[in-house]
Design a protein around this motif. Sequence first.
Motif, PDB file in Angstrom:
ATOM      1  N   GLY A  46       0.811  -1.218   0.000  1.00 41.89           N
ATOM      2  CA  GLY A  46       0.000   0.000   0.000  1.00 41.89           C
ATOM      3  C   GLY A  46       0.839   1.259   0.000  1.00 41.89           C
ATOM      4  O   GLY A  46       2.060   1.221   0.154  1.00 41.89           O
ATOM      5  N   ARG A  47       0.134   2.375  -0.163  1.00 44.66           N
ATOM      6  CA  ARG A  47       0.795   3.689  -0.219  1.00 44.66           C
ATOM      7  C   ARG A  47       0.005   4.692   0.596  1.00 44.66           C
ATOM      8  O   ARG A  47      -1.210   4.588   0.714  1.00 44.66           O
ATOM      9  N   ALA A  48       0.726   5.678   1.126  1.00 43.79           N
ATOM     10  CA  ALA A  48       0.123   6.770   1.890  1.00 43.79           C
ATOM     11  C   ALA A  48       1.105   7.931   1.861  1.00 43.79           C
ATOM     12  O   ALA A  48       2.282   7.747   1.532  1.00 43.79           O
ATOM     13  N   PRO A  49       0.633   9.138   2.225  1.00 41.02           N
ATOM     14  CA  PRO A  49       1.550  10.270   2.289  1.00 41.02           C
ATOM     15  C   PRO A  49       2.717   9.962   3.235  1.00 41.02           C
ATOM     16  O   PRO A  49       2.534   9.324   4.279  1.00 41.02           O
ATOM     17  N   PRO A  50       3.918  10.408   2.873  1.00 37.14           N
ATOM     18  CA  PRO A  50       5.110  10.093   3.667  1.00 37.14           C
ATOM     19  C   PRO A  50       5.003  10.448   5.151  1.00 37.14           C
ATOM     20  O   PRO A  50       5.482   9.676   5.996  1.00 37.14           O
ATOM     21  N   LEU A  51       4.404  11.573   5.489  1.00 36.57           N
ATOM     22  CA  LEU A  51       4.309  11.942   6.905  1.00 36.57           C
ATOM     23  C   LEU A  51       3.381  11.007   7.677  1.00 36.57           C
ATOM     24  O   LEU A  51       3.617  10.715   8.856  1.00 36.57           O
ATOM     25  N   ILE A  52       2.339  10.521   7.032  1.00 36.13           N
ATOM     26  CA  ILE A  52       1.426   9.567   7.671  1.00 36.13           C
ATOM     27  C   ILE A  52       2.152   8.238   7.879  1.00 36.13           C
ATOM     28  O   ILE A  52       2.067   7.633   8.955  1.00 36.13           O
ATOM     29  N   ILE A  53       2.869   7.777   6.863  1.00 37.39           N
ATOM     30  CA  ILE A  53       3.646   6.541   6.989  1.00 37.39           C
ATOM     31  C   ILE A  53       4.675   6.678   8.107  1.00 37.39           C
ATOM     32  O   ILE A  53       4.832   5.776   8.934  1.00 37.39           O
ATOM     33  N   LYS A  54       5.368   7.800   8.160  1.00 30.11           N
ATOM     34  CA  LYS A  54       6.387   8.000   9.198  1.00 30.11           C
ATOM     35  C   LYS A  54       5.778   7.917  10.585  1.00 30.11           C
ATOM     36  O   LYS A  54       6.308   7.224  11.461  1.00 30.11           O
ATOM     37  N   GLU A  55       4.673   8.611  10.814  1.00 24.91           N
ATOM     38  CA  GLU A  55       4.044   8.577  12.134  1.00 24.91           C
ATOM     39  C   GLU A  55       3.595   7.159  12.484  1.00 24.91           C
ATOM     40  O   GLU A  55       3.787   6.695  13.609  1.00 24.91           O
ATOM     41  N   ALA A  56       3.007   6.460  11.517  1.00 21.76           N
ATOM     42  CA  ALA A  56       2.538   5.102  11.771  1.00 21.76           C
ATOM     43  C   ALA A  56       3.710   4.167  12.075  1.00 21.76           C
ATOM     44  O   ALA A  56       3.669   3.405  13.048  1.00 21.76           O
ATOM     45  N   LEU A  57       4.773   4.230  11.270  1.00 21.82           N
ATOM     46  CA  LEU A  57       5.923   3.358  11.499  1.00 21.82           C
ATOM     47  C   LEU A  57       6.608   3.672  12.823  1.00 21.82           C
ATOM     48  O   LEU A  57       7.057   2.755  13.532  1.00 21.82           O
ATOM     49  N   ASP A  58       6.697   4.955  13.176  1.00 16.49           N
ATOM     50  CA  ASP A  58       7.287   5.338  14.470  1.00 16.49           C
ATOM     51  C   ASP A  58       6.481   4.745  15.617  1.00 16.49           C
ATOM     52  O   ASP A  58       7.053   4.203  16.573  1.00 16.49           O
ATOM     53  N   TRP A  59       5.146   4.827  15.534  1.00 12.69           N
ATOM     54  CA  TRP A  59       4.309   4.305  16.609  1.00 12.69           C
ATOM     55  C   TRP A  59       4.413   2.778  16.678  1.00 12.69           C
ATOM     56  O   TRP A  59       4.555   2.209  17.757  1.00 12.69           O
ATOM     57  N   VAL A  60       4.356   2.129  15.538  1.00  9.87           N
ATOM     58  CA  VAL A  60       4.465   0.669  15.515  1.00  9.87           C
ATOM     59  C   VAL A  60       5.820   0.230  16.070  1.00  9.87           C
ATOM     60  O   VAL A  60       5.895  -0.711  16.864  1.00  9.87           O
ATOM     61  N   SER A  61       6.881   0.911  15.699  1.00  8.38           N
ATOM     62  CA  SER A  61       8.209   0.575  16.219  1.00  8.38           C
ATOM     63  C   SER A  61       8.257   0.705  17.737  1.00  8.38           C
ATOM     64  O   SER A  61       8.807  -0.159  18.428  1.00  8.38           O
TER      65      SER A  61
END
Length: 76
Positions: A46-61
């Motif tokens: 999937g794809r999403a705006p980079p800032l949304i992906i960054k926030e999601a990956l940071d939280w998941v990490s």
Amino acid sequence: MSTKYRFKNTYRIQLRERDHPPPHVHLTGGGLDVVLRLDPVEVMMGRAPPLIIKEALDWVSAHQTQLLEDWQRCYP
């Protein structure tokens, strides 16, 4: 479906029951359905705006251990 995190009043990170391996969560909302792998933490599909992906990956990490434990509870 279990929402683990909400942000920007639109997006959610969800763990879905009766899902498939490998361990992952879904980033949904605003027309998105991005699959985030839990180990290693990365965008799987999937794809999403980079800032949304960054926030999601940071939280998941930051919550990876708990998310993997939750996954194991759902899929022993």
